[in-house]
Write a protein that holds these residues in place. Structure first.
Motif, short mmCIF file in Angstrom:
data_model
loop_
_atom_site.label_atom_id
_atom_site.label_comp_id
_atom_site.label_asym_id
_atom_site.label_seq_id
_atom_site.Cartn_x
_atom_site.Cartn_y
_atom_site.Cartn_z
N ARG A 237 26.66 95.60 23.32
CA ARG A 237 26.98 94.53 22.92
C ARG A 237 26.96 93.61 24.12
NH1 ARG A 237 31.87 97.78 22.47
NH2 ARG A 237 33.53 96.75 23.90
N THR A 238 27.21 92.42 23.68
CA THR A 238 27.32 91.48 24.83
C THR A 238 28.69 91.15 25.18
OG1 THR A 238 27.68 89.62 23.32
CG2 THR A 238 25.34 89.98 24.12
N ALA A 239 28.76 90.86 26.89
CA ALA A 239 30.34 90.59 27.30
C ALA A 239 30.79 89.49 26.48
CB ALA A 239 30.01 90.27 28.46
N ALA A 240 31.94 89.14 26.66
CA ALA A 240 32.84 88.25 26.07
C ALA A 240 32.19 86.94 26.52
CB ALA A 240 34.30 88.29 26.51
N GLY A 241 31.80 85.92 25.59
CA GLY A 241 31.39 84.84 25.97
C GLY A 241 30.04 84.49 26.03
N GLU A 242 29.32 85.87 26.06
CA GLU A 242 27.79 85.78 26.41
C GLU A 242 26.92 85.28 25.12
OE1 GLU A 242 25.76 86.33 29.10
OE2 GLU A 242 27.38 86.37 30.37
N ARG A 243 25.85 84.95 25.34
CA ARG A 243 25.16 84.45 24.31
C ARG A 243 24.31 85.84 23.54
NH1 ARG A 243 19.99 85.05 25.71
NH2 ARG A 243 19.45 84.92 28.16
N VAL A 244 23.67 85.69 22.16
CA VAL A 244 23.12 86.75 21.68
C VAL A 244 21.69 86.83 22.35
CG1 VAL A 244 21.62 87.27 19.53
CG2 VAL A 244 24.11 86.06 19.40
N CYS A 245 21.36 88.20 22.86
CA CYS A 245 20.17 88.54 23.37
C CYS A 245 19.03 89.06 22.45
CB CYS A 245 20.49 89.70 24.38
SG CYS A 245 21.63 89.19 25.69
N GLU A 246 17.96 88.52 22.47
CA GLU A 246 16.86 88.85 21.16
C GLU A 246 16.20 89.93 21.67
OE1 GLU A 246 17.08 87.67 18.40
OE2 GLU A 246 18.68 86.31 19.00
N PRO A 247 15.16 90.67 20.81
CA PRO A 247 14.35 91.61 21.38
C PRO A 247 13.29 91.15 22.30
CG PRO A 247 14.79 91.63 18.90
CD PRO A 247 15.34 90.46 19.35
N GLY A 248 13.06 92.11 23.09
CA GLY A 248 12.08 92.05 24.32
C GLY A 248 12.71 91.30 25.42
N GLU A 249 13.81 90.92 25.43
CA GLU A 249 14.57 90.01 26.35
C GLU A 249 15.27 91.11 27.45
OE1 GLU A 249 18.41 86.92 26.99
OE2 GLU A 249 17.28 87.01 25.12
N GLU A 250 15.05 90.88 28.61
CA GLU A 250 15.65 91.62 29.53
C GLU A 250 17.05 91.17 29.88
OE1 GLU A 250 15.21 92.46 34.36
OE2 GLU A 250 13.57 91.59 33.48
N VAL A 251 17.96 92.15 29.99
CA VAL A 251 19.51 92.17 30.20
C VAL A 251 20.10 92.94 31.37
CG1 VAL A 251 19.93 91.67 27.72
CG2 VAL A 251 20.04 93.86 28.50
N ARG A 252 20.93 92.42 31.84
CA ARG A 252 21.72 93.24 32.72
C ARG A 252 22.96 94.21 32.27
NH1 ARG A 252 19.38 94.35 36.97
NH2 ARG A 252 18.49 92.04 37.24
#
Length: 158
Positions: A120-135
């Motif tokens: 899940r995303t951290a508070a206040g972060e935008r939605v992350c879509e498939p294929g996207e790189e996250v940290r």
């Protein structure tokens, strides 16, 4: 028996030291081993011919010094709980991952270190879509808390 014990008080102190050391093996808290050190000091005093009250005083003083001076140093040396040794899920914090299913503030899936993780995303972060790189910024149980990896503007690459 009592006469033998009064002639060999050092042996009683030694037995006490061994019993305290055995308890330390079960607790691993560095208290009983320090008290065992005090008992050994009492054994040394007994073997040198000190009176029983002097033996007790020496054992108590040495034991207290060991508990309050040496024990904190031993605990910080051998029971290091602050250092991150880079093992387990804690080693995944800071790594990048690839989004498999959209990650929102409540649910999602990422591929992290070859495995699929709930995320899940951290508070206040935008939605992350498939294929996207996250940290990965945190691990909470079996869920990775992620932040969208910053994208590099195309004109910065040219």
């Amino acid at each position: 028996m009592r006469e033998w014990l009064s002639d060999n008080e050092w042996l009683a102190w030694l037995g006490l030291a061994l019993a305290l050391a055995a308890v330390e093996v079960a607790t691993v808290d560095f208290v009983f081993v320090m008290l065992a050190g005090g008992a050994l000091a009492g054994a040394l005093a007994a073997s040198l011919g000190a009176a029983f009250p002097a033996q007790v005083i020496i054992a108590v003083i040495v034991g207290a010094l060991l508990v309050f001076v040496v024990r904190p140093m031993a605990r910080s040396r051998f029971l290091d709980t602050v250092t991150d040794h880079g093992i387990g899920s804690a080693s995944l914090v800071g790594r990048s991952a690839r989004v498999v299913e959209s990650v929102t503030s409540t649910d999602g899936r990422i591929k992290l270190a070859g495995d699929i993780w709930s995320a899940r995303t951290a508070a206040g972060e935008r939605v992350c879509e498939p294929g996207e790189e996250v940290r990965v910024i945190e691990i909470q149980g079996a869920t990775a808390i992620v932040s969208g990896a910053p994208t590099i503007p195309q004109d910065a690459l040219e």
